[in-house]
Scaffold this active site. Structure first.
Site, PDB file in Angstrom:
ATOM      1  N   CYS A   1      -2.199   8.557   3.535  1.00 24.23           N
ATOM      2  CA  CYS A   1      -2.053   7.958   2.214  1.00 24.23           C
ATOM      3  C   CYS A   1      -3.293   8.200   1.368  1.00 24.23           C
ATOM      4  O   CYS A   1      -3.244   8.146   0.153  1.00 24.23           O
ATOM      5  CB  CYS A   1      -1.768   6.478   2.348  1.00 24.23           C
ATOM      6  SG  CYS A   1      -2.921   5.619   3.408  1.00 24.23           S
TER       7      CYS A   1
ATOM      8  N   GLU B   1       0.888  -1.162   0.000  1.00 20.92           N
ATOM      9  CA  GLU B   1       0.000   0.000   0.000  1.00 20.92           C
ATOM     10  C   GLU B   1       0.923   1.207   0.000  1.00 20.92           C
ATOM     11  O   GLU B   1       1.640   1.450   0.960  1.00 20.92           O
ATOM     12  CB  GLU B   1      -0.871  -0.094   1.251  1.00 20.92           C
ATOM     13  CG  GLU B   1      -2.105   0.736   1.185  1.00 20.92           C
ATOM     14  CD  GLU B   1      -1.989   1.873   2.131  1.00 20.92           C
ATOM     15  OE1 GLU B   1      -1.771   2.987   1.628  1.00 20.92           O
ATOM     16  OE2 GLU B   1      -2.081   1.654   3.336  1.00 20.92           O
TER      17      GLU B   1
HETATM   18  P1  NDP Z   1       9.483   4.436   3.638  1.00 19.96           P
HETATM   19  O1  NDP Z   1       9.046   3.695   2.452  1.00 19.96           O
HETATM   20  O2  NDP Z   1      10.897   4.858   3.703  1.00 19.96           O
HETATM   21  O3  NDP Z   1       9.215   3.611   4.960  1.00 19.96           O
HETATM   22  C1  NDP Z   1       8.077   2.804   5.132  1.00 19.96           C
HETATM   23  C2  NDP Z   1       8.437   1.639   6.033  1.00 19.96           C
HETATM   24  O4  NDP Z   1       9.437   0.852   5.396  1.00 19.96           O
HETATM   25  C3  NDP Z   1       9.052   2.068   7.362  1.00 19.96           C
HETATM   26  O5  NDP Z   1       8.654   1.179   8.360  1.00 19.96           O
HETATM   27  C4  NDP Z   1      10.524   1.931   7.098  1.00 19.96           C
HETATM   28  O6  NDP Z   1      11.278   1.773   8.260  1.00 19.96           O
HETATM   29  C5  NDP Z   1      10.543   0.688   6.262  1.00 19.96           C
HETATM   30  N1  NDP Z   1      11.743   0.515   5.481  1.00 19.96           N
HETATM   31  C6  NDP Z   1      12.451   1.431   4.808  1.00 19.96           C
HETATM   32  N2  NDP Z   1      13.480   0.855   4.194  1.00 19.96           N
HETATM   33  C7  NDP Z   1      13.430  -0.460   4.485  1.00 19.96           C
HETATM   34  C8  NDP Z   1      14.237  -1.576   4.142  1.00 19.96           C
HETATM   35  N3  NDP Z   1      15.276  -1.465   3.373  1.00 19.96           N
HETATM   36  N4  NDP Z   1      13.885  -2.775   4.637  1.00 19.96           N
HETATM   37  C9  NDP Z   1      12.804  -2.934   5.415  1.00 19.96           C
HETATM   38  N5  NDP Z   1      12.021  -1.899   5.765  1.00 19.96           N
HETATM   39  C10 NDP Z   1      12.321  -0.674   5.288  1.00 19.96           C
HETATM   40  O7  NDP Z   1       8.547   5.622   3.785  1.00 19.96           O
HETATM   41  P2  NDP Z   1       8.680   6.840   4.816  1.00 19.96           P
HETATM   42  O8  NDP Z   1       7.986   6.454   6.040  1.00 19.96           O
HETATM   43  O9  NDP Z   1      10.058   7.333   4.959  1.00 19.96           O
HETATM   44  O10 NDP Z   1       7.894   7.908   4.027  1.00 19.96           O
HETATM   45  C11 NDP Z   1       8.413   8.349   2.789  1.00 19.96           C
HETATM   46  C12 NDP Z   1       7.289   8.686   1.868  1.00 19.96           C
HETATM   47  O11 NDP Z   1       6.432   7.549   1.694  1.00 19.96           O
HETATM   48  C13 NDP Z   1       6.368   9.745   2.378  1.00 19.96           C
HETATM   49  O12 NDP Z   1       6.871  10.995   2.186  1.00 19.96           O
HETATM   50  C14 NDP Z   1       5.160   9.459   1.560  1.00 19.96           C
HETATM   51  O13 NDP Z   1       5.325  10.016   0.299  1.00 19.96           O
HETATM   52  C15 NDP Z   1       5.146   7.973   1.466  1.00 19.96           C
HETATM   53  N6  NDP Z   1       4.265   7.364   2.449  1.00 19.96           N
HETATM   54  C16 NDP Z   1       3.134   6.774   2.043  1.00 19.96           C
HETATM   55  C17 NDP Z   1       2.294   6.214   2.940  1.00 19.96           C
HETATM   56  C18 NDP Z   1       1.078   5.496   2.540  1.00 19.96           C
HETATM   57  O14 NDP Z   1       0.306   5.127   3.414  1.00 19.96           O
HETATM   58  N7  NDP Z   1       0.832   5.235   1.285  1.00 19.96           N
HETATM   59  C19 NDP Z   1       2.516   6.269   4.360  1.00 19.96           C
HETATM   60  C20 NDP Z   1       3.765   6.889   4.703  1.00 19.96           C
HETATM   61  C21 NDP Z   1       4.585   7.385   3.764  1.00 19.96           C
HETATM   62  P3  NDP Z   1      12.119   2.992   8.858  1.00 19.96           P
HETATM   63  O15 NDP Z   1      11.156   4.036   9.218  1.00 19.96           O
HETATM   64  O16 NDP Z   1      12.801   2.378  10.020  1.00 19.96           O
HETATM   65  O17 NDP Z   1      13.053   3.403   7.766  1.00 19.96           O
END
Ligand code: NDP
Length: 675
Positions: free
Chosen positions: A296, A257
């Protein structure tokens, strides 16, 4: 205040990581918590889930698991104030926190209720009816669902640390699959607190839940075909994780998602004098400011008839001007902060990118007035309304997601253009339409449905009770095609299926009935005394049957029934007219007369364990009954579902046949029986 030291919950123990990284408060910038997961044995965590949690959960029935979810949700509600207190540091107002904390608990309650109402008190779920595969009926098929025998890895986003965790845990635990939760670091302290509350209930079997407060280390290397990943976050992370060689090799289920450029459309009929105009303005402003736009599902693109763009822009700007930004604890504050300064920097960059194609008509990304807070230390940002006058040629407005209080207003010439523009998001979680014209609604759903996971159509009739553009609901699917990730979460019991394997089982009706715990035609019956209505819920075995004597239906019966009920439809009363009807040879008995006589044949009238008849399903009248025909009934206990300690639902297979053993009616009768 001393920062919280977040702990991992691995193999049944709370363990600190050795690589602690600070998490700043969204409001003050001070370190709220420290988090890290280095030192965990990720392979052992997966093995623990598979060896301990999975078998324990699979030994429980759906109803047992549903009761467990209720206990978890109740505990979250009882200790919600602890969570609200932490939630402020994420930048959330009380209202934002309500969506996250109480919305999360509500989702668990919903799954608990669905589990008890819609799933059997069993460990195997029959998916659909039996499938006939042979002429004589001795060989048939039945789809069944069984829980995956691995672990569900939940990787959650920062924006809803509680709801995001619980909306995935509800379906997973109900399916009977253990989970490892990995929250986003930025708000992991709130997720950890909610997780701790659930562990402290003591209702979870060992190995059912584990928690990673940091990176996932080499966990992906240890995933297998029995595991599932459910991810919420950015498209770039999702793509990276989905390409992991183990995920590809093992076909690990991957539910994603991701970001989404959700649209809202003001219908061509919704001029400023119509209620839908105000509803649209209100919803856009609300979606921009709730959770500071970090949803989102938030509205990123607003499409309005080109002649109304000025009026709509003024109206939204006027509403946004009332937003009070600041410390979410302060009285009167209606919008808090973004989750972190780095997230705010990302949003500013995204706004600058969109600004190449659009002008800013409300707000300034670099200036914000705040209440009871320091704008330099907290991650505050003004709501920003952009306007792009040529959305057909523009690209950034359809591609760049500013994950904050930012939306772009755009004109459309006609409805086809509006639909095409919505679809330029390349797949979105949700779109909304504000119209009172049902033709417009139908065209939009037909034209844009394929690109959207959910379509909300709002108007004067439903606005007061509408749950709004941005709210995913447990009983509706949440997810969208293409850019939105191509996944589906929740959607009622559909969400549970993501964590189960569907298997087509073939065999004799007797075997299939035993496997699915549901009597099926062709399986053995027991028609010896006593009458099944004399047996309590707990005593009643599936297949218990009564075969009645026959009753002949006369013309007098039909006339009596017609005059008594008032149903003097010509097919029952007028021989000539009935014979002219292609379905009937002449006057026929009422369908309801057949049902009534069937009941008269099969009931055992004395007071007993059958408490109430509360309906029937799947009724079909298959052959007309004419005066002189004799009907008899076979009533067989088909399935049972306990509702509480006092009574349970029994579904009875009812077969009504005539003197030639031809089926004239079939249905499922539902009764409530004392335990
Ligand atoms: P990320 O995709 O960076 O992070 C989402 C999740 O993935 C977090 O729990 C993060 O952990 C984890 N993650 C990141 N890298 C890895 C990896 N290599 N292996 C395993 N897990 C990983 O999104 P962000 O939260 O940084 O947000 C960035 C952008 O994503 C926002 O600006 C927005 O545009 C979008 N977003 C969309 C959402 C939605 O619901 N569709 C919700 C939130 C964000 P950790 O935080 O520890 O890096």
């Amino acid at each position: 205040m001393k920062p919280l030291k977040l702990m991992n919950y691995a193999e049944g123990r709370w363990v600190a990581g050795s690589d602690l990284a600070p998490i700043p408060s969204a409001i003050t910038g001070e370190t709220v918590a420290e988090t890290g997961s280095r030192g965990l044995d990720f392979a052992a965590m997966a093995a623990h889930a598979r060896a301990k949690g999975g078998p324990a959960l699979r030994a429980m029935t759906f109803h047992d698991r549903a009761r467990m979810l209720k206990a978890l949700a109740t505990a979250i509600m009882e200790r919600k104030e602890e969570l609200y207190e932490l939630s402020y540091s994420t930048g959330a107002t009380r209202n934002d926190g309500w969506i996250d904390i109480e919305g999360g608990a509500g989702t668990l309650f919903s799954y608990s209720s669905m589990g008890r109402r819609e799933l059997p008190n069993d460990t195997i779920l029959a998916d659909g009816p039996p499938v006939a595969l042979s002429k004589k009926g001795t060989f048939a098929g039945q789809h069944v669902m069984t829980p995956l025998q691995g672990v569900a890895l939940h990787i959650n986003a920062f924006n809803f640390p509680v709801w995001g965790m619980l909306e995935k845990l509800g379906p997973t635990l109900l399916a009977g699959v253990p989970a490892i939760v990995k929250p986003a670091s930025a708000t992991a302290y709130l997720a950890e607190a909610a997780f701790r509350i659930m562990i402290e209930t003591g209702v979870l079997p060992p190995g059912a839940l584990q928690f990673i407060a940091g990176g996932v280390g080499d966990l992906f290397d240890h995933l297998t075909c029995q595991d599932a990943i459910s991810f919420t976050g950015s498209a770039s992370t999702a793509e990276k994780l989905q390409r992991h060689p183990t995920v590809t090799r093992e076909s690990v289920r991957f539910i994603a998602e991701r970001d989404s450029l959700n649209a809202s459309v003001l219908g061509p009929d919704a001029t400023p004098d119509q209620p839908e105009f105000d509803l649209f303005v209100k919803e856009v402003a609300r979606e921009m400011t709730v959770k500071a736009g970090q949803k989102c599902t938030a509205i990123r693109r607003c499409f309005v008839p080109s002649n109304l763009i000025g009026a709509v822009g003024d109206a939204i700007a006027a509403r946004l001007a009332k937003t009070v930004i600041g410390d979410p604890r302060a009285v009167g504050v209606t919008m808090g902060a973004l989750v972190s300064q780095s997230q705010r920097d990302d949003v500013r960059k995204a706004v600058a990118n969109i600004a190449i194609e659009a002008e800013c008509i409300f707000g300034d990304p670099d200036r914000v007035d705040v209440k009871d807070a320091d704008a330099k230390r907290g991650a505050f940002l003004s709501p920003i309304l952009m306007r792009c006058c040529d959305p057909m040629t523009a690209e950034r407005v359809h591609e760049v997601e500013a994950f904050g209080p930012v939306s772009t207003l755009m004109p459309y010439r006609n409805l086809d253009d509006a639909i095409a523009l919505c679809n330029r998001g390349h797949g979105s979680l949700v779109m909304s339409l504000f119209t009172y014209d049902t033709d417009v609604a139908k065209r939009v759903v037909g034209g844009a449905g394929a690109y959207h996971g959910r379509v909300l159509i709002n108007d004067r009739d439903c606005a007061r009770e509408s749950t709004g553009h941005g709210s995913p609901l447990p009983n509706l699917i949440h997810g969208g095609p293409g850019r939105a990730g191509g996944g589906e979460e929740m959607g009622g019991i559909r969400g549970v299926m993501h964590y189960m394997q569907r298997t087509a089982v073939q065999g004799s009706p007797r075997t299939l009935a035993a496997v699915a715990n549901r009597w099926t035609p062709g399986a053995p019956i027991d028609d010896t005394p006593p009458h099944p209505f004399r047996l309590r819920f707990s005593e009643l075995a599936l297949g218990k049957t009564v075969v009645t004597k026959s009753r002949t239906i006369t013309l007098d019966d039909i006339e009596h029934f017609a005059h008594f009920t008032g149903d003097t439809f010509y097919a029952h009363m007028d021989e000539e007219a009935a014979a002219a009807n292609p379905f009937f040879p002449g006057r026929v008995a009422h369908g309801y007369l057949i049902l009534s006589f069937a009941a008269g044949l099969f009931v055992d009238p004395a007071p007993g364990p059958v408490l109430a008849n509360y309906g029937l399903d799947n009724l079909r009248f298959l052959k007309p009954v004419v005066p002189g025909d004799s009907i008899k009934v076979q009533l067989t206990a088909k399935s049972k579902s306990q509702r509480n300690d006092e009574y349970g639902e029994v579904k009875w297979d009812v077969l009504v046949t005539n003197q030639n053993d031809e089926t004239v009616a079939t249905y499922d009768l539902l009764t409530m029986n004392a335990i």
